[in-house]
Design a protein around this motif. Structure first.
Motif, PDB file in Angstrom:
ATOM      1  N   UNK A 191      90.986  30.333  -4.363  1.00  0.00           N
ATOM      2  CA  UNK A 191      90.100  31.417  -3.946  1.00  0.00           C
ATOM      3  C   UNK A 191      90.833  32.767  -3.981  1.00  0.00           C
ATOM      4  N   UNK A 192      92.076  32.773  -3.520  1.00  0.00           N
ATOM      5  CA  UNK A 192      92.843  34.018  -3.510  1.00  0.00           C
ATOM      6  C   UNK A 192      93.066  34.546  -4.919  1.00  0.00           C
ATOM      7  N   UNK A 193      93.389  33.652  -5.845  1.00  0.00           N
ATOM      8  CA  UNK A 193      93.604  34.067  -7.236  1.00  0.00           C
ATOM      9  C   UNK A 193      92.311  34.576  -7.857  1.00  0.00           C
ATOM     10  N   UNK A 194      91.195  33.922  -7.521  1.00  0.00           N
ATOM     11  CA  UNK A 194      89.905  34.289  -8.121  1.00  0.00           C
ATOM     12  C   UNK A 194      89.326  35.581  -7.557  1.00  0.00           C
ATOM     13  N   UNK A 195      89.818  36.035  -6.410  1.00  0.00           N
ATOM     14  CA  UNK A 195      89.220  37.213  -5.762  1.00  0.00           C
ATOM     15  C   UNK A 195      90.220  38.338  -5.510  1.00  0.00           C
ATOM     16  N   UNK A 196      91.444  38.201  -5.999  1.00  0.00           N
ATOM     17  CA  UNK A 196      92.492  39.158  -5.629  1.00  0.00           C
ATOM     18  C   UNK A 196      92.231  40.576  -6.138  1.00  0.00           C
ATOM     19  N   UNK A 197      91.420  40.725  -7.170  1.00  0.00           N
ATOM     20  CA  UNK A 197      91.167  42.061  -7.716  1.00  0.00           C
ATOM     21  C   UNK A 197      89.909  42.706  -7.122  1.00  0.00           C
ATOM     22  N   UNK A 198      89.281  42.046  -6.152  1.00  0.00           N
ATOM     23  CA  UNK A 198      88.040  42.563  -5.586  1.00  0.00           C
ATOM     24  C   UNK A 198      88.314  43.507  -4.422  1.00  0.00           C
ATOM     25  N   UNK A 199      87.408  44.419  -4.134  1.00  0.00           N
ATOM     26  CA  UNK A 199      87.574  45.305  -2.977  1.00  0.00           C
ATOM     27  C   UNK A 199      87.649  44.497  -1.677  1.00  0.00           C
ATOM     28  N   UNK A 200      88.403  44.997  -0.722  1.00  0.00           N
ATOM     29  CA  UNK A 200      88.593  44.281   0.540  1.00  0.00           C
ATOM     30  C   UNK A 200      87.282  44.087   1.293  1.00  0.00           C
ATOM     31  N   UNK A 201      86.333  44.990   1.085  1.00  0.00           N
ATOM     32  CA  UNK A 201      85.055  44.898   1.810  1.00  0.00           C
ATOM     33  C   UNK A 201      83.958  44.193   1.015  1.00  0.00           C
ATOM     34  N   UNK A 202      84.312  43.545  -0.089  1.00  0.00           N
ATOM     35  CA  UNK A 202      83.312  42.857  -0.907  1.00  0.00           C
ATOM     36  C   UNK A 202      82.679  41.707  -0.123  1.00  0.00           C
ATOM     37  N   UNK A 203      81.386  41.590  -0.211  1.00  0.00           N
ATOM     38  CA  UNK A 203      80.650  40.503   0.445  1.00  0.00           C
ATOM     39  C   UNK A 203      80.603  39.325  -0.522  1.00  0.00           C
ATOM     40  N   UNK A 204      81.310  38.254  -0.171  1.00  0.00           N
ATOM     41  CA  UNK A 204      81.519  37.146  -1.096  1.00  0.00           C
ATOM     42  C   UNK A 204      80.793  35.901  -0.598  1.00  0.00           C
ATOM     43  N   UNK A 205      80.159  35.184  -1.524  1.00  0.00           N
ATOM     44  CA  UNK A 205      79.503  33.924  -1.191  1.00  0.00           C
ATOM     45  C   UNK A 205      79.929  32.874  -2.214  1.00  0.00           C
ATOM     46  N   UNK A 206      80.137  31.653  -1.739  1.00  0.00           N
ATOM     47  CA  UNK A 206      80.447  30.522  -2.606  1.00  0.00           C
ATOM     48  C   UNK A 206      79.233  29.605  -2.663  1.00  0.00           C
ATOM     49  N   UNK A 207      78.841  29.195  -3.879  1.00  0.00           N
ATOM     50  CA  UNK A 207      77.707  28.301  -4.050  1.00  0.00           C
ATOM     51  C   UNK A 207      78.198  27.035  -4.745  1.00  0.00           C
ATOM     52  N   UNK A 208      78.060  25.898  -4.061  1.00  0.00           N
ATOM     53  CA  UNK A 208      78.556  24.648  -4.610  1.00  0.00           C
ATOM     54  C   UNK A 208      77.733  23.472  -4.156  1.00  0.00           C
ATOM     55  N   UNK A 209      78.113  22.282  -4.644  1.00  0.00           N
ATOM     56  CA  UNK A 209      77.380  21.072  -4.282  1.00  0.00           C
ATOM     57  C   UNK A 209      78.214  20.112  -3.449  1.00  0.00           C
ATOM     58  N   UNK A 210      79.407  20.538  -3.015  1.00  0.00           N
ATOM     59  CA  UNK A 210      80.287  19.687  -2.219  1.00  0.00           C
ATOM     60  C   UNK A 210      80.653  20.345  -0.899  1.00  0.00           C
ATOM     61  N   UNK A 211      80.222  19.772   0.222  1.00  0.00           N
ATOM     62  CA  UNK A 211      80.649  20.311   1.515  1.00  0.00           C
ATOM     63  C   UNK A 211      82.163  20.250   1.706  1.00  0.00           C
ATOM     64  N   UNK A 212      82.808  19.200   1.144  1.00  0.00           N
ATOM     65  CA  UNK A 212      84.230  18.976   1.385  1.00  0.00           C
ATOM     66  C   UNK A 212      85.141  19.882   0.568  1.00  0.00           C
ATOM     67  N   UNK A 213      84.653  20.442  -0.512  1.00  0.00           N
ATOM     68  CA  UNK A 213      85.482  21.346  -1.304  1.00  0.00           C
ATOM     69  C   UNK A 213      84.921  22.759  -1.326  1.00  0.00           C
TER      70      UNK A 213
END
Length: 414
Positions: A191-213
């Motif tokens: 997650x850190x690698x995938x978002x490191x270039x984003x603004x600190x105040x960016x509103x981020x959401x993750x959409x997936x099909x696994x509660x465990x990951x």
């Protein structure tokens, strides 16, 4: 609608964008609408077998407008981690494609050539042999760092389930006694690698099909987590990091005016990997002073506490812990309380373990022995007047002591 509430949308792939070789319903239109709204879109997959370029080409063949910079595989994230750590030699297990991507991206790193590499990387390939796994075990035992692309133990195939990276990790971990640094979801590294270039105040959401990951990983980062599922998924505790903030059937629900989501509010504790029994002893001497020890691992004062070992009774565990930590013998008088609140009972260890304890706290009195120098976990052991306790105490212990003082222990004082 949900789409308007976030700036950045992180998508899992298998089960969210496609299933096997078919694009899922409403995916293409939904991604186009998000792009028209100016949203940032990125794809995160724990599958370490294909290269970033191969995943991008697969998405394009399915009709999606995707560039390589939007795709983050656990294999590619592992390569970034290796580069940032400055390793010069690595022993890696994985597909030929993963190893090829590693060699082209890490041209200054010797891969699978040294007799004692600085790091061992466990990925996944159907053709990995036990000889290779044993070689990895031996390198780790000799001091190589232990890295895993992802922790998934299996993945679905047409005939059922297939072993995945996590199964190999567990075998190596069992043989070496070492925990790996895991790169893929739910680890924060990817997650850190995938978002490191984003603004600190960016509103981020993750959409997936696994509660465990997907959901657990998003919540660990403080992101909102949306689950794709035909049926609601619930967990017993309102604090469970795996519980989605909202469940939707497909991506078109992101644009439903009637649907909203309450952004994730991270609780004041890390997510525990397991729950274990523990014991604690509030020990008074004849003068009514309470026994405290200053722990070596964190430098904080606290009452003697620890684990219940296999085959022990609770009383035996208390007596053993007090003896090991202080050198004193105690008599166990009665139960003070049972404590399990995660805000005070979840502990992170240097090994990487995160454990929640259910602690049985007992009132005890000194029955013999002397405070000794050869203690295992305490830098200092002293008796304190309950009205003059040190300021730097473990956060839950003052409450346990207050509960003990609220009970009658006058028989201890002579």
């Amino acid at each position: 609608m949900i789409a308007a509430e976030f700036d950045v949308f992180l998508f899992d792939l298998d089960g969210v964008i496609y299933l096997e070789n078919e694009l899922l319903p409403d995916v293409k239109l939904s991604l186009e609408r998000l792009r028209q709204m100016g949203k940032i879109i990125r794809f995160l997959t724990n599958d370490p077998r294909a290269t970033r370029e191969q995943v991008t080409q697969r998405l394009r063949r399915l009709g999606l407008d995707v560039n390589e910079q939007q795709v983050y595989t656990s294999g590619w994230a592992t390569i970034q981690y290796i580069q940032r750590r400055g390793y010069s030699s690595v022993f890696a297990l994985g597909t030929p494609d993963f190893l090829s991507e590693m060699r082209s991206s890490l041209q200054q790193v010797r891969i699978n050539t040294d007799n004692q590499p600085q790091a061992v990387v466990i990925g996944y390939d159907d053709d990995i042999t036990m000889r290779q796994v044993n070689e990895a075990v031996q390198y780790i035992q000799q001091g190589s760092d232990f890295i895993a692309t992802n922790g998934d133990t299996s993945f679905p195939v047409s005939s059922g389930r297939s072993l995945a990276t996590g199964s190999l990790i567990r075998a190596v971990q069992a043989a070496t006694g070492r925990r790996p640094v895991v790169i893929g979801k739910p680890s924060p590294v990817m997650f850190q690698i995938a978002t490191e270039d984003l603004p600190a105040n960016a509103r981020i959401v993750m959409i997936g099909d696994s509660p465990e990951t997907d959901i657990l990983g998003a919540h660990g980062m403080g992101y909102t987590g949306i689950l794709i599922s035909e049926a609601p998924v619930t967990f017993p505790s309102k604090y469970d990091f795996r519980a989605p903030d909202v469940t939707i059937r497909n991506l078109s629900s992101l644009f439903d005016p009637a649907m909203t989501v309450v952004p994730w509010s991270k609780p004041p504790f890390p997510w525990p990997e397991r729950v274990e029994p523990g014991v604690a002893a509030v020990v008074f001497n004849e003068q009514g002073d309470v026994l405290l020890m200053k722990r070596i691992d964190n430098g904080l004062w606290g009452i003697p506490s620890g684990h219940v070992e296999p085959g022990e009774t609770v009383e035996e565990a208390i007596k053993r812990e007090v003896m090991e930590e202080t050198g004193l013998e105690v008599t166990v008088e009665r139960l003070i309380g049972v404590y399990s609140h995660p805000a005070s009972q979840v502990f992170s260890y240097p090994s990487g373990d995160v454990v929640q304890f259910i602690t049985l706290c007992f009132l005890c009195r000194v029955d013999g022995g002397n405070i000794r120098a050869d203690r295992k976990e305490s830098a200092e052991v002293k008796f304190f007047n309950p009205a003059e306790l040190p300021a730097d105490m473990l956060p839950m212990h003052p409450q346990w002591l207050m509960d003990a003082l609220a009970s009658d222990f006058s028989a201890f004082i002579r």
